[in-house]
Design a protein around this motif. Sequence first.
Motif, short mmCIF file in Angstrom:
data_model
loop_
_atom_site.label_atom_id
_atom_site.label_comp_id
_atom_site.label_asym_id
_atom_site.label_seq_id
_atom_site.Cartn_x
_atom_site.Cartn_y
_atom_site.Cartn_z
N PHE A 95 0.66 -1.06 0.11
CA PHE A 95 0.01 0.07 -0.02
C PHE A 95 0.80 1.13 0.02
O PHE A 95 2.25 1.05 0.25
N THR A 96 0.26 2.54 -0.23
CA THR A 96 0.86 3.65 -0.35
C THR A 96 0.00 4.59 0.57
O THR A 96 -1.13 4.70 0.03
N ILE A 97 0.72 5.05 1.61
CA ILE A 97 -0.18 6.28 2.09
C ILE A 97 0.27 7.92 1.74
O ILE A 97 1.71 8.20 1.80
N PHE A 98 -0.61 8.78 1.57
CA PHE A 98 -0.56 9.84 1.05
C PHE A 98 -0.82 10.86 2.09
O PHE A 98 -1.70 11.07 2.82
N TYR A 99 0.27 11.95 2.45
CA TYR A 99 0.08 13.13 3.36
C TYR A 99 -0.23 14.36 2.65
O TYR A 99 0.25 14.66 1.66
N LYS A 100 -0.94 15.15 3.28
CA LYS A 100 -0.99 16.50 2.80
C LYS A 100 -0.72 17.50 3.60
O LYS A 100 -0.96 17.16 4.76
N ILE A 101 0.13 18.56 3.39
CA ILE A 101 0.66 19.44 4.28
C ILE A 101 0.53 20.92 3.60
O ILE A 101 0.81 21.08 2.46
N ASN A 102 0.24 21.80 4.56
CA ASN A 102 0.03 23.31 3.88
C ASN A 102 1.43 23.92 4.02
O ASN A 102 2.09 23.81 5.27
N PHE A 112 -4.94 10.14 1.89
CA PHE A 112 -5.52 8.85 1.40
C PHE A 112 -4.72 7.79 1.36
O PHE A 112 -3.52 7.90 1.40
N GLU A 113 -5.09 6.53 1.19
CA GLU A 113 -4.33 5.21 1.08
C GLU A 113 -4.60 4.52 -0.24
O GLU A 113 -5.97 4.54 -0.41
N VAL A 114 -3.81 4.01 -0.76
CA VAL A 114 -4.24 3.33 -1.92
C VAL A 114 -3.53 1.74 -1.88
O VAL A 114 -2.23 1.53 -1.49
N PRO A 115 -4.26 0.80 -2.48
CA PRO A 115 -3.47 -0.63 -2.20
C PRO A 115 -2.35 -1.11 -3.24
O PRO A 115 -2.32 -2.12 -3.52
N PHE A 116 -1.60 0.02 -3.32
CA PHE A 116 -0.52 -0.40 -4.33
C PHE A 116 0.66 0.25 -4.01
O PHE A 116 0.74 1.33 -3.09
N LEU A 117 1.85 -0.08 -4.36
CA LEU A 117 3.10 0.73 -4.22
C LEU A 117 3.16 1.70 -5.40
O LEU A 117 3.19 1.24 -6.67
N ILE A 118 3.29 2.95 -5.33
CA ILE A 118 2.97 3.98 -6.34
C ILE A 118 4.21 4.58 -6.91
O ILE A 118 5.23 4.81 -5.98
N ARG A 119 4.46 4.72 -7.87
CA ARG A 119 5.83 5.11 -8.60
C ARG A 119 5.88 6.52 -9.02
O ARG A 119 6.54 7.36 -8.72
N LYS A 120 4.63 7.09 -9.29
CA LYS A 120 4.39 8.34 -9.84
C LYS A 120 2.87 8.67 -9.52
O LYS A 120 1.85 7.73 -9.75
N ILE A 121 2.50 9.90 -9.24
CA ILE A 121 1.06 10.46 -9.23
C ILE A 121 0.98 11.58 -9.57
O ILE A 121 1.95 12.46 -9.61
#
Length: 667
Positions: A95-102, A112-121
Motif C-alpha cells: 500500500f501507499t499512504i499519502f499525506y497533505k501538508i500546507n 488517502f491510502e491506495v492498495p498499491f506501491l506508487i511510482r508516480k502520481i
Amino acid sequence: MEKLTISDLLKFKFVSNISFSPNGKLVGFVVHTMNEEENNYTSNIWILDTETEKMFQLTSFGKEKSFIWLNDESILFSEIREEKDKKRMENGEMFTIFYKINVNGGEAEKYFEVPFLIRKIEKLSDEMFVLLSTYSKYIPDFSNIEEKDKQEILKKLKEEKDYEVIDEIPFWSNGEGFTNKKRARLYLFNLRENKFMPITDELTNVHHFDVSQDRKKILFVSNRYENKMEIRSDLFLYDIENNSLEKLTHEEPFEYVYAYFLDDSIIFAGSNMKKYGINENPKFYLLELSTKNVKLLTPEFDLSVWNSVGSDCRYGSNKNAVVDGEYLYFVTTEWNSSYLNKIGKDGKIEKLTNKGGSIDGFDVKNGKIYFVGLRDYKLQEVYKLEPGCNEKQITEFNEWVLKERKISKPERFTFFSDDGVEIEGWIIKPVDFDNSKKYPAILDIHGGPKTVYGEVFFHEMQVWANEGYVVMFTNPRGSDGRGNEFADIRGKYGTVDYEDLMKFVDEALKRYPFIDKDKLGVTGGSYGGYMTNWIIGHTDIFKAAVSQRSIANWISKFGTTDIGYYFVEDQHLANPWDNFEKLWWHSPMKYANKVKTPTLFIHSDEDYRCWLVEGIQMFTALKYFGVDAKLVIFKGENHELSRSGKPKHRLRRLQEITDWFNKYLKS
C-alpha cells in the motif's frame, strides 16, 4: 583548511525533485543527507519563495523523498509514519499512504491510502488522480478484503518468499529485485468514491506518462511483453471522458524516450535504432492530434536528451524534460557538460545555458526557470536562470566544502588518437602539490560506456588527490556528448576505447613529468570495471587495479543479467550461438591468464546489471594463476553502490579502494 576525507561524504547535501507550485510563486525541492547512525538517508521538503528568495524546511520526519503540488498552498507526499502502518508493511501488505501538508504551516495530515506501491502520481482534479503503480497479478488488492482473509493471504505470500517462479526475461532488474510478471501499471483513482480503474493491462509496462493541459487526456509510453521483452515501445493516448485508448505508434520498432502534449500536438523524442542500435541518439518529432501526421523536426540533431555527466554526489530523481507554454524544455549532454534547451513546433532548438557543468534537474513555469546544478566545481545547489544565460545561485547547502576543505580542480587537455580523433582528458594534481616531487597516479574510467566525465565535483577523486595521488580521467570513444559516430563502439569493445585510454595515459605521462610512471593504478565501475579487467590482461604498466561492478565474460553476462540478452548482442553484434568466438574474444576472462597486476574486485550481491558472478570469475582466475587478488562483496547493495548505496557501505567501499592503492602504490 583541512584535507577532504572519506567521511566528509556524510556531511554533503543532495538536492532533487525541484518543482514549481501551480501559480509559479513557490518552488519546492527535496534535500537529502546521510544518516550514519541508521545507515540510510534523510529526506525533507524545502520551500523557496521566488519573489523574496527566502526559503525554509517544510518537513522534518526525514522520509519525504518526493512530492507533488495539490494547489498553490498544499503539497502531497507519500510516507509511512504510524507504527501500525509500518507493521502492515513489514508483514507484506502492499500500500501507499499519502499525506497533505500546507506550506504556510501546520502538521501533515493523512489524505488517502491506495492498495498499491506508487511510482508516480499526478492530480487531474480534486477528486481524480492518475497513478503509476507497481502491479503483480500474484499480489491481491487488499482494500476490499476482510481482516481474517487478509491475514491468511499474507501468510501465504510470506511462504512464497522462499520461491521464485520465473517464466519470462528479464526476470529481475537492478534496484528492483525479481520482477517476473511485475509491471508499472496506470490507474485512474477516484478519491471520493475510493475506486480504481486500470488504464493498462497486466502485461503492459508503462515507462512515462503526461497529462493534457485540460486534464482530459493521458499520453503514455509503454512496452507490452510476454515471455521476452523486446527493446521497443509504443505510444498511446487515453481519453478519460470516453474511456478509450488509441495507439499512436508511428513506426515499429521504435523506442520512445518521452512524449508530451504541446498545445494541440504531441512532441516526442525517440529513435528507430536502425543505424546505431539501442544507444542511438534520439530525434524530435511532432504528431498532430487532428490528423495523426508525424513530422521529423530535427533531422540533423545528434545528441542525447539526458544528463550523462557522471558524479558520485547526487541522490534522488529529477525532471529532464518539461513543457511550459509553447516549448518543450530538455537537457542535452555535449562534450563534458549538460545544458538546458528548448524546442517549439518549428523544430528550432535554443540553448538556454552556456556554462559548463551539469544540469541535474529543473522546472519551468511561465518562462521562469530554476534548476539543480553542479557549477564551478561545487556540489549541488539550486540556481535561478536569468536573461542572457546568466545564473544566480540561490542555496548554499554545500558552500562549506570549498571554504573548509582542500580541493584540487581538474586541468583539461586534448590529444589525438592514432587515427586522428580528438580526445579530451583531465588530471587532478594532489593537494599541496610540489612540482619537485614525483606522485603516484590513478586512472579512473567511467561507466556506460555512453556517459561522460566533466569538470564537476567527484568525491572519490578529491579523496585520492588529498591522499597524494594524481587522478587521471578521460572520455574515450564510446563516450556520450560527441554524437553517434563517436559513441558507436559496437563490436569494438577493448580496441579503439582501449587504445584511447592508453594513449591518454601516455600523453599524461609526457605532459606531466611529476607523475611516477612506475606507480600507476587503474579503476572503474560497470563499463569502467570491464575496461579495468581488460587492461590488466593486456598491459602490466599498472601496479594495482580495482575492478568495480565489472564484466568479465560476455557469454555469462548474456544469460544472467537483467539487460544481458539484448545489450550484449546489440553492443557486440553477436550472441553465444551465432558468434561465440567473438564474445569470448572481447571477454577479459580470455586474457586472465596473462594478468600480473594485483587486483581488488568490488561487487554487490544484488547487482543484477553486472552480476556478482562476473567479479567471481576474474577473482578466481587471478587466484588460480597466483596473482594477488581480493574480492569484497557488499550485501544488500546493487549497481548503484557508489552513488546511492547505504552510507556505511559507501564509506567502506572507498576505504577498501584507497587502502588497496596505498598498499601497492605508496610502498
